[in-house]
Scaffold this motif. Structure first.
Motif, PDB file in Angstrom:
ATOM      1  N   GLU A 211      35.783  46.618  37.872  1.00  0.00           N
ATOM      2  CA  GLU A 211      36.106  46.055  39.185  1.00  0.00           C
ATOM      3  C   GLU A 211      35.956  47.102  40.279  1.00  0.00           C
ATOM      4  O   GLU A 211      35.410  46.820  41.358  1.00  0.00           O
ATOM      5  CB  GLU A 211      37.537  45.509  39.163  1.00  0.00           C
ATOM      6  CG  GLU A 211      37.981  44.882  40.474  1.00  0.00           C
ATOM      7  CD  GLU A 211      39.384  44.316  40.392  1.00  0.00           C
ATOM      8  OE1 GLU A 211      39.956  44.013  41.467  1.00  0.00           O
ATOM      9  OE2 GLU A 211      39.921  44.172  39.271  1.00  0.00           O
ATOM     10  N   ALA A 215      33.235  47.080  43.380  1.00  0.00           N
ATOM     11  CA  ALA A 215      33.731  47.061  44.758  1.00  0.00           C
ATOM     12  C   ALA A 215      33.143  48.195  45.585  1.00  0.00           C
ATOM     13  O   ALA A 215      32.907  48.033  46.795  1.00  0.00           O
ATOM     14  CB  ALA A 215      35.248  47.132  44.765  1.00  0.00           C
ATOM     15  N   VAL A 421      36.449  41.677  44.564  1.00  0.00           N
ATOM     16  CA  VAL A 421      35.377  42.625  44.883  1.00  0.00           C
ATOM     17  C   VAL A 421      34.767  42.298  46.242  1.00  0.00           C
ATOM     18  O   VAL A 421      34.527  43.193  47.066  1.00  0.00           O
ATOM     19  CB  VAL A 421      34.314  42.607  43.772  1.00  0.00           C
ATOM     20  CG1 VAL A 421      33.068  43.374  44.204  1.00  0.00           C
ATOM     21  CG2 VAL A 421      34.871  43.194  42.485  1.00  0.00           C
ATOM     22  N   LEU A 489      40.628  47.758  47.571  1.00  0.00           N
ATOM     23  CA  LEU A 489      41.110  46.743  46.620  1.00  0.00           C
ATOM     24  C   LEU A 489      42.599  46.480  46.805  1.00  0.00           C
ATOM     25  O   LEU A 489      43.068  45.355  46.570  1.00  0.00           O
ATOM     26  CB  LEU A 489      40.834  47.199  45.193  1.00  0.00           C
ATOM     27  CG  LEU A 489      39.371  47.137  44.740  1.00  0.00           C
ATOM     28  CD1 LEU A 489      39.182  47.856  43.409  1.00  0.00           C
ATOM     29  CD2 LEU A 489      38.901  45.691  44.617  1.00  0.00           C
TER      30      LEU A 489
END
Length: 511
Positions: A211, A215, A421, A489
């Motif tokens: 993840e 991102a 993301v 995030l």
């Protein structure tokens, strides 16, 4: 008899250069001369063009024919000049109006019966004509959908030489392109692959690392015994990435068009590519090469996507080290005696490796018998300078039955993670607005230590590593980039001590 001029395009890497094609039909011994540094494929165009004209019921001039390709000092390669040469000869022979030819660019390979065959690199060729002001390009019907991806360019699709010559003689409006269905655009998502992040159970740290990679566009190294899910994780990274933006989609499509691997039913590549070469690949297969025509390699085919090297220590060390330069610069320059060609190569690198050659567990009935020297030699193929360019290093361990059962309640689908993301990338894009960068991984070092430097309190976890020499300045930059991604995030405006500490642990491989 006179001189007729028209235009075509030659490709140097993924960049097109306009070539003026001149044909002169005059007095002299019957024959045809082709000048202007043609390669073998282009020299053979004389026979293809002659047969195509005769089989299309047009007379072959019984005179001396000279075809010149300007600029004469620029090497010309490929068969895409066939159509321009044939039309120029028809114009010089008075079969078609010579004055009409100068306002078109012609691309296509001729069959002996006069049919037009598709060629590679149509998209970058049409893009180059659009930049120089040409607005009408004649291409084979099979290439019309790809050529029409370029905005503000009139595309004329033709099936064969006779159809084109009759249209030029009549002087009416060009035929409209006909598609079986409208060509896809990068705003319309292609069908995502059937794999899903929810398939990977028992590796919560690996899923989290994926993840963060998606991102921020970071590189990742997965280390662990076989069967723990390293390949499964890597193959699911593209499912977390957003669709390519228009300019990136055109870049990726142009590279795949030049390489000849563009899907015929989907001319626009709107999804990030995923390239996984075999460990026997040569440096030319990875970074690009060729003796006569230089083609892009796996690094360029993975542009704006993912390059996955499974069983990374099985690759030759010099092959792995050839990726060091594109990881920093975002492009590959291939130099040969005939010249140098530059290909875009900004990708996310994912390495997967076993801890030793035998890949046996450290405990149990079949224990590992590899000595420390053997293990160091095996992983030593991943050189220090290469690992220094890897943003995150994650150890993927075997999971027990209880861990597998418990983790099933926490797995998330690719769609759920991709939404986070996308939100993190939007935050980064908003912060980087007004700059040429779009992800945290693209921010250069000077900007990281000026406009995007974390606070002094947040930088404290890095002081000890810098003082002891375990952290290089390049590693410092990569930790700051990952810290910004972790902050995006988490929805924070700037990285704090928690994000910097986590990024440091991921870079050191102790996370």
């Amino acid at each position: 008899m006179a001189v007729a001029r028209t235009r075509s395009v030659t490709l140097i890497g993924v960049t097109g250069r306009t070539v003026e094609v001149e044909a002169d039909v005059g007095n002299g011994l019957a024959g045809i001369s082709l000048i202007g540094l043609p390669d073998t494929a282009l020299s053979e165009a004389r026979e293809r063009v002659r047969s195509a004209l005769v089989n299309s019921n047009y007379p072959w001039p019984d005179a001396r024919i000279t075809v010149s390709l300007f600029p004469a000092s620029l090497p010309k390669r490929g068969s895409q000049f066939d159509l321009a040469i044939a039309v120029a000869i028809l114009g010089a022979a008075g079969v078609v109006p010579a004055e009409r030819l100068a306002s078109f660019s012609f691309l296509g390979e001729l069959g002996l019966d006069g049919r037009l065959r598709p060629v590679r690199g149509i998209l970058p060729s049409v893009l180059s004509t659009a930049k120089e002001g040409d607005i009408t390009v004649v291409v084979p019907t099979a290439n019309a959908a790809e050529a029409s991806l370029v905005p503000d360019v009139k595309v004329v699709p033709v099936r064969d030489l006779r159809q084109l010559a009759e249209w030029l003689r009549r002087g009416d409006d060009p035929p409209e392109p006909e598609y079986p269905e409208p060509p896809p655009t990068p705003t319309t998502s292609q069908v995502r692959p059937s794999v899903d992040l929810a398939d990977v159970v028992g590796q919560p740290l690996g899923r989290r690392a994926l993840e963060v990679c998606a991102a921020g566009g970071h590189n990742l190294w997965l280390l662990g015994p076989p069967g723990t899910g390293k390949t499964l994780l890597a193959e699911r990274l593209p499912t977390l990435l957003p669709d390519l933006q228009l300019d990136h989609a055109l870049e990726v499509t142009a590279i795949h068009s030049v390489a000849g691997v563009l899907p015929p039913d989907s001319p626009m590549m709107s999804r990030p590519p995923f390239v996984s070469p075999h460990h026997t690949a040569t440096p030319a297969a990875i970074v690009g090469g060729g003796s006569t025509i230089i083609r892009p390699g796996a690094a360029s085919l993975a542009h704006r996507g993912v390059l996955f090297l499974d069983e990374a220590p099985e690759f030759q060390r010099y092959v792995l080290d050839s990726l060091r330069q594109p990881l920093e610069s975002g492009y590959v320059t291939v130099s040969r005696a005939a010249g140098s060609v530059t290909f875009p190569a900004r990708f996310m690198l994912v390495l997967a490796a076993n801890p030793c050659p035998c890949s046996q567990p450290q405990e149990g009935d079949q224990t590992c018998r590899c000595t420390p020297v053997v293990k160091r030699r095996y992983l030593g193929k991943l050189s220090g300078p290469l690992l220094d360019r890897i943003d995150m290093k994650v150890t993927v361990a075997r999971s027990s039955r209880r861990e597998l059962m418990a983790d099933r309640h926490f797995v998330e689908s690719s769609e759920v993670v991709a939404a986070r993301v996308k939100a993190a990338r939007d935050r980064a894009a908003k912060r980087l607005s007004g700059t040429p960068w779009r992800t945290n991984a693209e921010v250069p070092s000077p900007a990281l230590h000026t406009d995007f430097r974390p606070t002094n309190d947040a930088m404290k976890p890095l002081s000890v590593s810098l003082d002891t020499g375990t952290l290089s300045t390049r590693g410092l930059d990569r930790i700051i980039r990952v810290a910004w991604t972790l902050a995006d995030l988490a929805g924070k405006d700037r990285p704090e001590v928690e994000e910097v500490s986590t990024a440091l642990a991921l870079w050191l491989g102790v996370g």
